[in-house]
Design a protein around this motif. Structure first.
Motif, PDB file in Angstrom:
ATOM      1  N   ILE A  68     -16.242 -27.001 -30.392  1.00  0.00           N
ATOM      2  CA  ILE A  68     -16.326 -28.781 -30.642  1.00  0.00           C
ATOM      3  C   ILE A  68     -17.482 -29.297 -30.824  1.00  0.00           C
ATOM      4  N   ILE A  69     -18.472 -28.579 -30.322  1.00  0.00           N
ATOM      5  CA  ILE A  69     -19.870 -29.195 -30.623  1.00  0.00           C
ATOM      6  C   ILE A  69     -20.103 -29.248 -32.069  1.00  0.00           C
ATOM      7  N   ARG A  70     -19.824 -28.074 -32.681  1.00  0.00           N
ATOM      8  CA  ARG A  70     -20.025 -27.892 -33.934  1.00  0.00           C
ATOM      9  C   ARG A  70     -19.097 -28.712 -35.119  1.00  0.00           C
ATOM     10  N   GLY A  71     -18.039 -29.112 -34.490  1.00  0.00           N
ATOM     11  CA  GLY A  71     -16.988 -29.504 -35.466  1.00  0.00           C
ATOM     12  C   GLY A  71     -16.643 -30.867 -35.211  1.00  0.00           C
ATOM     13  N   SER A  72     -17.060 -31.583 -34.334  1.00  0.00           N
ATOM     14  CA  SER A  72     -16.872 -33.007 -33.846  1.00  0.00           C
ATOM     15  C   SER A  72     -18.234 -34.014 -34.031  1.00  0.00           C
TER      16      SER A  72
END
Ligand SMILES: Cc1ncc(COP(=O)(O)O)c(C=O)c1O
Length: 424
Positions: free
Chosen positions: A303-307
């Motif tokens: 989620i860190i990388r993709g949001s």
């Protein structure tokens, strides 16, 4: 008069726990209205045992990055729990999580997992010393790196020998860092730095790039290791190590808190330069290899990388900062807001200079009464479950608080907090 559920729990705890509570969780340091116990947490909110709901600006002192009881992250944890968690050996998640950190954090060529931030900073300390067999570690004066004998801020139960090989320098001060390296001489092992200056009570300070670069250069020149302690700020100000944006890559970094959105796991990351030293220390723990928190961390990193959480929390932090500045201006309250806006430290100063303790505590008390869990002297954390509407509700609470402040001349700040503020 009926006592509240919170008071009843406090009284029971007093009987079976020394002082009823310990460490940073002791609300005896806070305005007395602050609940000690909570019955429920979801998203950006906390509920106490008396049914009061709070917008939680503390975010569990850092672990809550995406919201309490996050559906996807908790599902990853629970599903893993049903398959294998703490066992005689780790599962594939151990390798996958190390790979994920190496992919996410530029300076990291490897990872080692543990449970608390203090485990991760203590491992970094040992790795620095194992690197060339040197002893002296440089730490910024007053910086918090955990609660082990070498670093706990209240050194009761600690002996001088525990602190024998530390040299303290001034954060952001290159000359003081250079002097500390000179003092270490041939026994120089490494430099610890927090990403920004984020001690309690004092104004937070952004890192001066010249200081960060000097720390890197000194470690290279004198063959020591540079450690960034990212336990508190990690993934709050960058999707990489917090000094990445400055163009400074440490040899080691320590992480905890937000890396699994509150599930118990921390880690030390490192570069190839430090790999052999890290591999030579004996460190372990009964729970360090458990898979469920690793599954939660894998989902959190995804989620860190993709949001866009980072941009959103920064924007909400800005909205809060600007809104509070306006409220304070309207009420002629000399507010002090420091730190990255998503990690704000919010206090009040006297017009003639120095902290206004009574106003700072009275304001925090008012915020709690108006439904915001608000800390008078620790940086807070905007989390990604918050909405602009929550920030506006916090501002409404601030306006109500500013309008109904008690008589500050007679307002009593508790003695423990007064001690903490002495000299600030
Ligand atoms: C910068 C920093 N390092 C280390 C720690 C210690 O982490 P833990 O409390 O998980 O042991 C903390 C905790 O607040 C921290 O803020």
């Amino acid at each position: 008069m009926d006592t509240t559920q919170n008071e009843q729990l406090r009284a029971r705890a007093q009987r079976v726990v020394p002082n009823g509570m310990y460490g940073h969780q002791a609300t005896s340091l806070l305005p007395s209205v602050t609940p000690q116990f909570f019955s429920r947490a979801k998203g950006a909110y906390l509920w106490d045992y008396d049914g009061n709901r709070f917008i939680d600006l503390m975010s569990a002192y850092g672990p809550n990055l995406f919201g309490y009881c996050h559906d996807e992250i908790d599902a990853a944890y629970i599903e893993q729990l049903k398959i294998i968690d703490g066992a005689t050996g780790p599962s594939a998640q151990f390798v996958e999580l190390a790979e994920s950190f190496v992919e996410t954090v530029t300076h990291a060529d490897w990872a080692m997992f543990c449970k608390n931030g203090t485990d991760a900073t203590t491992m970094a300390l040992m790795t620095c010393r194992a690197f060339r067999g040197k002893r002296k570690i440089l730490i910024a004066d007053g910086a918090y790196h955990g609660a082990a004998p070498w670093c706990t801020p209240i050194p009761v139960g600690v002996v001088d020998e525990d602190r024998a090989h530390f040299i303290y320098y001034q954060y952001n001060n290159v000359a003081s860092l250079e002097a500390a390296v000179a003092e270490a001489g041939d026994d120089f092992a490494g430099i610890f730095a927090t990403p920004h200056k984020h001690e309690v009570v004092y104004d937070q300070e952004a890192p001066d790039p010249a200081y960060a670069k000097a720390a890197r250069a000194l470690c290279d020149k004198h063959d020591g290791l540079l450690v960034v302690d990212d336990v508190r700020a990690g993934f709050r100000v960058d999707r990489d190590c917090s000094w990445h944006g400055l163009g400074v890559e440490p040899d080691l970094s320590s992480w905890g808190k937000a890396i699994a959105n509150g599930h118990p796991i921390s880690c030390m990351l490192g570069s190839n330069r430090a790999k052999e030293a890290a591999g030579s220390i004996f460190v372990t723990g009964s729970y360090w290899f458990a898979a469920a928190a690793m599954a939660a961390s894998l989902k959190t990193l995804e989620i860190i990388r993709g949001s866009d959480y980072l941009e959103r929390t920064a924007a909400m932090g800005d909205r809060l900062r600007h809104g509070l500045a306006k409220v304070a201006h309207e009420a002629s309250l000399p507010i002090s807001q420091t730190g990255p806006s998503q990690m704000p430290l919010i206090m009040f100063n006297k017009n003639e200079g120095g902290r206004d303790l009574a106003l700072t505590f009275a304001f925090a008390e008012g915020m709690v009464k108006n439904g915001v869990h608000f800390h008078p002297f620790h940086n807070m954390f905007v989390n990604a479950a918050m909405t602009d509407g929550d920030i506006d509700d916090i501002l409404t609470a601030a306006r109500a608080t500013a309008k109904s402040l008690p008589n500050l001349a007679t307002y009593e700040v508790n003695p423990i907090a007064q001690m903490a503020f002495a000299g600030a």
